[in-house]
Write an enzyme that holds these catalytic residues in place. Structure first.
Site, PDB file in Angstrom:
ATOM      1  CB  ALA A 138      -0.852   0.098   1.280  1.00  0.00           C
ATOM      2  CG  LEU A 139       4.706  -0.153  -2.003  1.00  0.00           C
ATOM      3  CD1 LEU A 139       5.503   0.228  -2.799  1.00  0.00           C
ATOM      4  CD2 LEU A 139       5.257  -0.027  -0.150  1.00  0.00           C
ATOM      5  CG  HIS A 184       5.947   3.408   1.915  1.00  0.00           C
ATOM      6  ND1 HIS A 184       4.599   3.211   1.570  1.00  0.00           N
ATOM      7  CD2 HIS A 184       6.024   2.291   2.690  1.00  0.00           C
ATOM      8  CE1 HIS A 184       3.710   2.570   3.452  1.00  0.00           C
ATOM      9  NE2 HIS A 184       4.797   2.312   3.225  1.00  0.00           N
TER      10      HIS A 184
END
Ligand code: PAF
Length: 287
Positions: free
Chosen positions: A36-37, A41
């Site tokens: 779920a970048l 991230h």
């Protein structure tokens, strides 16, 4: 230019790929994630690029850090988008084991971190959490044997726990913290922000506003108790259920009290956790 990273799903294939990199004398940075970048991230990945020749990103939603009552099944999973994002960042390899590869039948070992993992912050509300994180991160470190690993400061207690574990177990990995990435209105980027309704999303930046207000009062010499009480009122008045808002030593995460001082020069960290609707949010800033 975008290049799809090598996607690896089992330990022998991972070993082969990493042995290949090491044979070329490449240094390796690992960015552990649960997918779920988001932009937060991506900033960890960029930080990793600066620290090593090759970047490995792990994507594994780790069941052992979720309590049965938490959001393991609902946790956002965006595999295709994640791969596309990592391709644009020139990531070498995505380590994407399934649960059986990470925890084969009969798996029976758990790391029980102490120190920063037992200071009464996240551990008080999620007692299972750091054991699960320490166990999976120790596995990720021994599987990938990176030179450095990058973690977000947003999960500040996690960062401290993982760094301590890497030192204590001589894992030979340099753990690096990367600054929290925020939305324009100050809300810390988090995979869980997608749970917020429009109205909750509008309210959520109050956490960062309260952190900034309390930190400003403390820097101006205000008494911690009064400053923190003011911040807590701000958060609860906005409709959030506050778990904690606390000033801690930035290294040990031990409480900082007026009587103990903690020395004028010791770095301090202000940490907060609160629930908005059904979503639990955490954040922190340096003081
Ligand atoms: O911060 C996270 O995303 C996770 O806790 C981590 C470090 C990837 C371990 O599962």
């Amino acid at each position: 230019m975008s290049r799809t990273p090598l996607i690896v799903r089992n330990v022998p294939a991972l070993r082969r790929a990493l042995d290949g990199l090491r044979a070329k004398k490449a240094s390796v940075a690992l960015v552990p994630t649960m997918g779920a970048l988001h932009d937060g991230h991506m900033s960890l990945v960029r930080q990793a690029q600066r620290r090593a020749d090759k970047v490995v990103v792990s994507i594994f939603v780790n069941p052992t850090q979720f309590a049965p009552t938490e959001d393991l099944d609902a946790y956002p999973r965006t595999w295709q988008e994640d791969v596309a994002k990592l391709a644009t960042e020139n990531v070498e390899l995505i380590w994407h084991p399934d649960t059986k590869a990470m925890y084969p039948a009969g798996f029976a070992t758990r790391i029980v971190p102490e120190g920063a993992a037992t200071v009464g912050l996240e551990d008080r509300f999620r007692p299972h959490f750091f054991g699960g994180v320490a166990t999976v991160v120790a596995k990720l470190f021994t599987q990938c044997r990176p030179d450095v690993a990058v973690f977000g400061e947003k999960d500040f207690q996690q960062l401290r726990v993982v760094a301590q574990m890497a030192r204590d177990l001589d894992l030979g990995v340099r753990v690096i913290g990367a600054r929290t990435v925020r939305e324009r209105d100050g809300l810390a980027r988090s995979s869980r922000n997608v749970y917020l309704s429009d109205e909750e999303r509008r309210v959520a930046p109050v956490l960062y506003q309260a952190l900034k207000q309390v930190a400003a009062r403390l820097r101006a010499g205000g008494k911690p108790e009064a400053a923190i009480a003011g911040g807590a009122r701000m958060i609860t008045a906005a409709g959030l259920a506050l778990d904690y808002l606390e000033l801690r030593d930035a290294e040990t995460l031990a409480p900082v009290t007026a009587s103990k001082g903690n020395g004028k020069n010791a770095a301090r960290r202000l940490l907060v956790a609160a629930t908005l609707g059904k979503t639990r949010l955490i954040d922190n800033i340096a003081v």
